[in-house]
Structure formats: C-alpha cells, structure tokens
Design a protein around this motif. Structure first.
Motif, PDB file in Angstrom:
ATOM      1  N   ASP A  63      21.821   1.797 -21.020  1.00  0.00           N
ATOM      2  CA  ASP A  63      21.215   3.117 -21.164  1.00  0.00           C
ATOM      3  C   ASP A  63      21.851   3.903 -22.309  1.00  0.00           C
ATOM      4  O   ASP A  63      22.087   5.105 -22.211  1.00  0.00           O
ATOM      5  CB  ASP A  63      21.314   3.913 -19.858  1.00  0.00           C
ATOM      6  N   GLY A  64      22.182   3.197 -23.411  1.00  0.00           N
ATOM      7  CA  GLY A  64      22.736   3.844 -24.589  1.00  0.00           C
ATOM      8  C   GLY A  64      24.225   4.111 -24.545  1.00  0.00           C
ATOM      9  O   GLY A  64      24.810   4.551 -25.525  1.00  0.00           O
ATOM     10  N   LEU A  65      24.882   3.826 -23.423  1.00  0.00           N
ATOM     11  CA  LEU A  65      26.325   4.051 -23.309  1.00  0.00           C
ATOM     12  C   LEU A  65      27.062   2.726 -23.449  1.00  0.00           C
ATOM     13  O   LEU A  65      26.715   1.743 -22.777  1.00  0.00           O
ATOM     14  CB  LEU A  65      26.662   4.682 -21.955  1.00  0.00           C
ATOM     15  N   PRO A  66      28.081   2.663 -24.321  1.00  0.00           N
ATOM     16  CA  PRO A  66      28.813   1.409 -24.488  1.00  0.00           C
ATOM     17  C   PRO A  66      29.548   1.019 -23.210  1.00  0.00           C
ATOM     18  O   PRO A  66      30.046   1.872 -22.485  1.00  0.00           O
ATOM     19  CB  PRO A  66      29.796   1.704 -25.619  1.00  0.00           C
ATOM     20  N   LEU A  67      29.582  -0.280 -22.961  1.00  0.00           N
ATOM     21  CA  LEU A  67      30.275  -0.805 -21.782  1.00  0.00           C
ATOM     22  C   LEU A  67      31.704  -1.180 -22.155  1.00  0.00           C
ATOM     23  O   LEU A  67      31.997  -1.500 -23.302  1.00  0.00           O
ATOM     24  CB  LEU A  67      29.555  -2.041 -21.247  1.00  0.00           C
ATOM     25  N   ARG A  68      32.579  -1.168 -21.165  1.00  0.00           N
ATOM     26  CA  ARG A  68      33.977  -1.537 -21.383  1.00  0.00           C
ATOM     27  C   ARG A  68      34.109  -3.033 -21.678  1.00  0.00           C
ATOM     28  O   ARG A  68      34.941  -3.451 -22.476  1.00  0.00           O
ATOM     29  CB  ARG A  68      34.783  -1.167 -20.145  1.00  0.00           C
ATOM     30  N   TYR A  69      33.308  -3.845 -21.010  1.00  0.00           N
ATOM     31  CA  TYR A  69      33.281  -5.286 -21.213  1.00  0.00           C
ATOM     32  C   TYR A  69      31.874  -5.705 -21.611  1.00  0.00           C
ATOM     33  O   TYR A  69      30.924  -4.948 -21.454  1.00  0.00           O
ATOM     34  CB  TYR A  69      33.680  -6.038 -19.934  1.00  0.00           C
ATOM     35  N   VAL A  70      31.744  -6.934 -22.084  1.00  0.00           N
ATOM     36  CA  VAL A  70      30.420  -7.445 -22.433  1.00  0.00           C
ATOM     37  C   VAL A  70      29.707  -7.925 -21.172  1.00  0.00           C
ATOM     38  O   VAL A  70      30.336  -8.178 -20.142  1.00  0.00           O
ATOM     39  CB  VAL A  70      30.515  -8.592 -23.464  1.00  0.00           C
ATOM     40  N   HIS A  71      28.392  -8.052 -21.278  1.00  0.00           N
ATOM     41  CA  HIS A  71      27.613  -8.609 -20.170  1.00  0.00           C
ATOM     42  C   HIS A  71      28.028 -10.066 -19.941  1.00  0.00           C
ATOM     43  O   HIS A  71      28.392 -10.773 -20.887  1.00  0.00           O
ATOM     44  CB  HIS A  71      26.113  -8.560 -20.492  1.00  0.00           C
ATOM     45  N   ASP A  72      27.946 -10.507 -18.696  1.00  0.00           N
ATOM     46  CA  ASP A  72      28.291 -11.891 -18.365  1.00  0.00           C
ATOM     47  C   ASP A  72      27.446 -12.881 -19.157  1.00  0.00           C
ATOM     48  O   ASP A  72      27.942 -13.934 -19.569  1.00  0.00           O
ATOM     49  CB  ASP A  72      28.115 -12.149 -16.863  1.00  0.00           C
TER      50      ASP A  72
END
Length: 94
Positions: free
Chosen positions: A74-83
C-alpha cells in the motif's frame, strides 16, 4: 569442529547471501555471520542479510519492484522483502 564443516561455514558458496555484507552483524561480504554476544560463526546468514540480498538481486513477484528497491505494501516500504522475492532470488542463484 570437523574441517569439512568449518570449510562450509567459511565458504561464501554456502549461501548466496554471503556475497553482500550483513546489515545485522556487519560481517563482510564472503564472511559468515556471527553472534554479537560471543562472535561465534553462524552456519546460515541472518534473515536481514538474506532479505538485503534478495532485494539487491531479484524482482519481487508480489509488488513488482525492481532489484535494489524495497518491497512495499500500500505504498509503504516493508522492513523485509516478501517471501516470494526471497524464493525468486534463490531460484535465480541456483
């Protein structure tokens, strides 16, 4: 520790994430991750290192980001990458 196991731990071929420095323990590229408390070598890289490696090497099938760009939701960077991105990076390295 048997020499065969010691060689595997010190080998950059053990996991492709070892080709980059670890953002968690600050192990240099090609060196195994270590525990901060006692400096012992780990047989596998820290999850943060695997995530950073996947981000640098693979396109994310889930959020369609290019290598070097963090995964987002939703436009917000994640701390880790997707699996799925980690899986894609491992398949590409094999």
């Amino acid at each position: 520790m048997p020499n065969s196991l010691r060689a595997l731990i010190h080998s950059s071929a053990a996991h492709p994430a070892r080709t980059i420095p670890c953002p968690h323990c600050h192990a240099s590229a090609g060196k195994p991750c270590t525990l901060r408390t006692n400096g012992r070598h780990l047989p596998a890289p820290h999850p943060q290192r695997v995530s950073a490696w996947a981000q640098q090497t693979a396109i994310c099938p889930e959020c369609q980001t290019t290598p070097g760009t963090p995964c987002h939701q939703d436009g917000l960077p994640l701390r880790y990458v997707h699996d799925r991105r980690t899986t894609e990076a491992k398949e590409t390295a094999a």
